[in-house]
Write an enzyme that holds these catalytic residues in place. Structure first.
Site, PDB file in Angstrom:
ATOM      1  N   HIS A 153      24.146  33.646  62.103  1.00  0.00           N
ATOM      2  CA  HIS A 153      23.134  33.362  63.876  1.00  0.00           C
ATOM      3  C   HIS A 153      24.027  34.151  64.811  1.00  0.00           C
ATOM      4  O   HIS A 153      24.024  34.268  65.927  1.00  0.00           O
ATOM      5  CB  HIS A 153      23.651  32.029  64.537  1.00  0.00           C
ATOM      6  CG  HIS A 153      23.208  30.972  63.716  1.00  0.00           C
ATOM      7  ND1 HIS A 153      22.365  30.490  63.795  1.00  0.00           N
ATOM      8  CD2 HIS A 153      24.350  30.252  62.314  1.00  0.00           C
ATOM      9  CE1 HIS A 153      22.357  29.244  63.128  1.00  0.00           C
ATOM     10  NE2 HIS A 153      23.202  29.208  62.299  1.00  0.00           N
ATOM     11  N   SER A 283      21.552  60.899  75.734  1.00  0.00           N
ATOM     12  CA  SER A 283      21.224  60.738  76.729  1.00  0.00           C
ATOM     13  C   SER A 283      20.874  61.846  77.965  1.00  0.00           C
ATOM     14  O   SER A 283      21.457  62.113  78.046  1.00  0.00           O
ATOM     15  CB  SER A 283      21.900  59.309  77.156  1.00  0.00           C
ATOM     16  OG  SER A 283      21.732  59.010  78.260  1.00  0.00           O
TER      17      SER A 283
END
Length: 478
Positions: A153, A283
């Site tokens: 999970h 970036s």
């Protein structure tokens, strides 16, 4: 010079290899048409029809001699691609002009060529998939013993090892490889089935001789290196074949997407990274960034393939009787682009799996933050052996765990569960004894052995059987 005035597919300009692009090129398609016409003529000659060796030789000598301008001009007149190429072929084969395409329908060249092209494309995919498995097997064995935090999970669970996690990636790719090999091994040509699949035109040519009509197909298949033809068909081979093959490609995309998403998460955790070149820019705004752009591209292209696999599924389910032509325009796009996309995905997979970066100290740090919670059962059992009350100790561990969790989540402190346990005399444990328990290697179960066994029993036999294909690498160009 680069075309800048009209649309170009990114698969051709940015993603797919030249090798895969060639498989779906006009040259490959139309030379294959001509090879099929040669095979048809040769088989008809051998079975006694009025076709001469001279005509077959002329056809064979001009397989690559295609004048696309003549074909294009002729198609504008007749509005039929196959007949325009029959005409063009006849221009350079005047002696054989009258016997080209004898008894055949358009699908003889169109559909058989599609099958040949998909076979060749699957073989490229097969080779690259083998090499991805080779890269991952080396990685798995190198890191089979390194404890790492496992998740269910996306929440910290028990420990695994870095190498064991890689076996999960490999196992799904191995399943895809088995499916791919099945598709390659069981692929059949359409053969020479005629307009509605009854072979009526060939029965006419051979004056009702069924054995010769059947032999014609087998001779053609043998020349094109297939072991057989489909047993029955309408005008086309069943479009379920396209659907099955693209489902296989979708399976590969699913597995690669799973890998790339795991890698993107691991890169976020600073545990592992995809390769990052010295001068690579992460970036345009944030110079410090190291974005997982390669794995993001795998994810992106994989989504395309998974969705694209619906195209032939709808086609297969909506063909009317012996055939309709609502498949053609879709097939021309969906099938090639699925292969081009998977080719691009596997190219990136080759690059990433060959240069995976692991940060052992970050992995260890994240393990040690969670390990005290996982070690509580061992700590409690050790205390019980020394005379402690199991139920009372269990309640104390529960309380201390709640407090430690609050310290971590609400106050940003380090996990201090072990400090509380050491300070409680009921646990009868020393710092040295606790440190001995808190060794991550004690909590990975059979991860190391499972990794060794999986590689030896499931992957190495595949690599041994495909030694001639190994050694492929891919350098990212953009």
């Amino acid at each position: 010079m680069r075309n800048t005035t009209s649309y170009e597919s990114p698969f051709c300009t940015r993603y797919a290899s030249e090798e895969m692009q060639h498989v779906f090129s006009a040259d490959k398609k139309f030379t294959t048409w001509r090879k099929l016409w040669v095979a048809l003529a040769r088989a008809e000659m051998e079975l006694g029809l009025p076709v001469t060796q001279e005509q077959v030789d002329e056809l064979e000598a001009n397989v690559d001699n295609i004048d696309y301008d003549i074909a294009e001009a002729r198609e504008k007149v007749v509005r039929h691609d196959v007949m325009s190429h029959v005409y063009t072929y006849g221009k350079v084969c005047p002696k054989a002009k009258g016997i080209i395409h004898l008894g055949a329908t358009s699908c003889y060249v169109g559909d058989n060529t599609d099958i040949i092209i998909m076979r060749d494309a699957m073989q490229i995919v097969h080779r690259k998939l083998i090499n991805v498995l080779s890269n991952l097997s080396k990685f798995a064995l190198e890191y089979k013993d390194m404890p790492a935090l496992a998740y269910t999970h996306l929440q910290p669970a028990q420990l695994t090892t870095v190498g064991k996690r890689a076996t999960l990636w490999m196992n799904e790719l191995r399943m895809d490889l088995e499916e791919l090999e099945y598709r390659i091994a069981n692929l059949k040509m359409l053969g020479s089935k005629g307009t509605t699949g009854t072979q009526a035109s060939f029965m006419e040519l051979f004056e009702g001789d069924t054995e010769k009509v059947k032999s014609l197909e087998q001779k053609i298949a043998a020349e094109i290196e297939f072991d057989g033809v489909v047993p029955v068909s309408g005008q086309t081979y069943s479009r379920k074949i396209d659907a099955q093959i693209l489902a296989t490609l979708s399976g590969i995309a699913q597995s690669c997407s799973k890998f790339s998403n795991d890698m993107r998460l691991l890169q976020s955790f600073k545990e592992m990274e995809e390769p990052f070149e010295k001068s690579q820019i992460g970036s345009s705004a944030m110079a410090y960034k190291r974005n997982p752009m390669r794995c993001e591209r795998i994810t992106s292209l994989s989504r395309y393939v998974m969705i694209d696999s619906l195209n032939p599924a709808f086609i297969a389910g909506t063909q009317w009787f012996e055939r309709t032509l609502d498949d053609s325009a879709n097939k021309r796009v969906s099938v090639p682009e699925a292969f081009l996309a998977v080719d691009a995905i596997l190219n990136i997979m080759l690059n990433v799996t060959d240069g995976l970066v692991v940060y052992p100290k970050m992995i260890r740090q994240r393990v040690m933050r969670e390990l005290p919670f996982m070690a509580t059962e061992n700590i409690m059992m050790d205390a019980v052996k020394k005379g402690g009350d199991r139920q009372a100790l269990h309640e104390k561990i529960r309380e201390y765990s709640m407090i430690a969790g609050k310290h971590v989540k609400e106050e940003g402190r380090e996990n201090d569960l072990c400090d509380m346990i050491l300070a409680d005399a009921d646990f009868q444990i020393t710092k040295e004894e606790l440190d001995a328990i808190l060794q991550p290697e004690n909590f990975t179960g059979r991860s190391s052995q499972q990794t060794e066994e999986f590689v030896a029993e499931c992957i190495q036999p595949i690599l041994n059987a495909n030694k001639a294909l190994l050694g492929e690498a891919y350098e990212m160009k953009n």
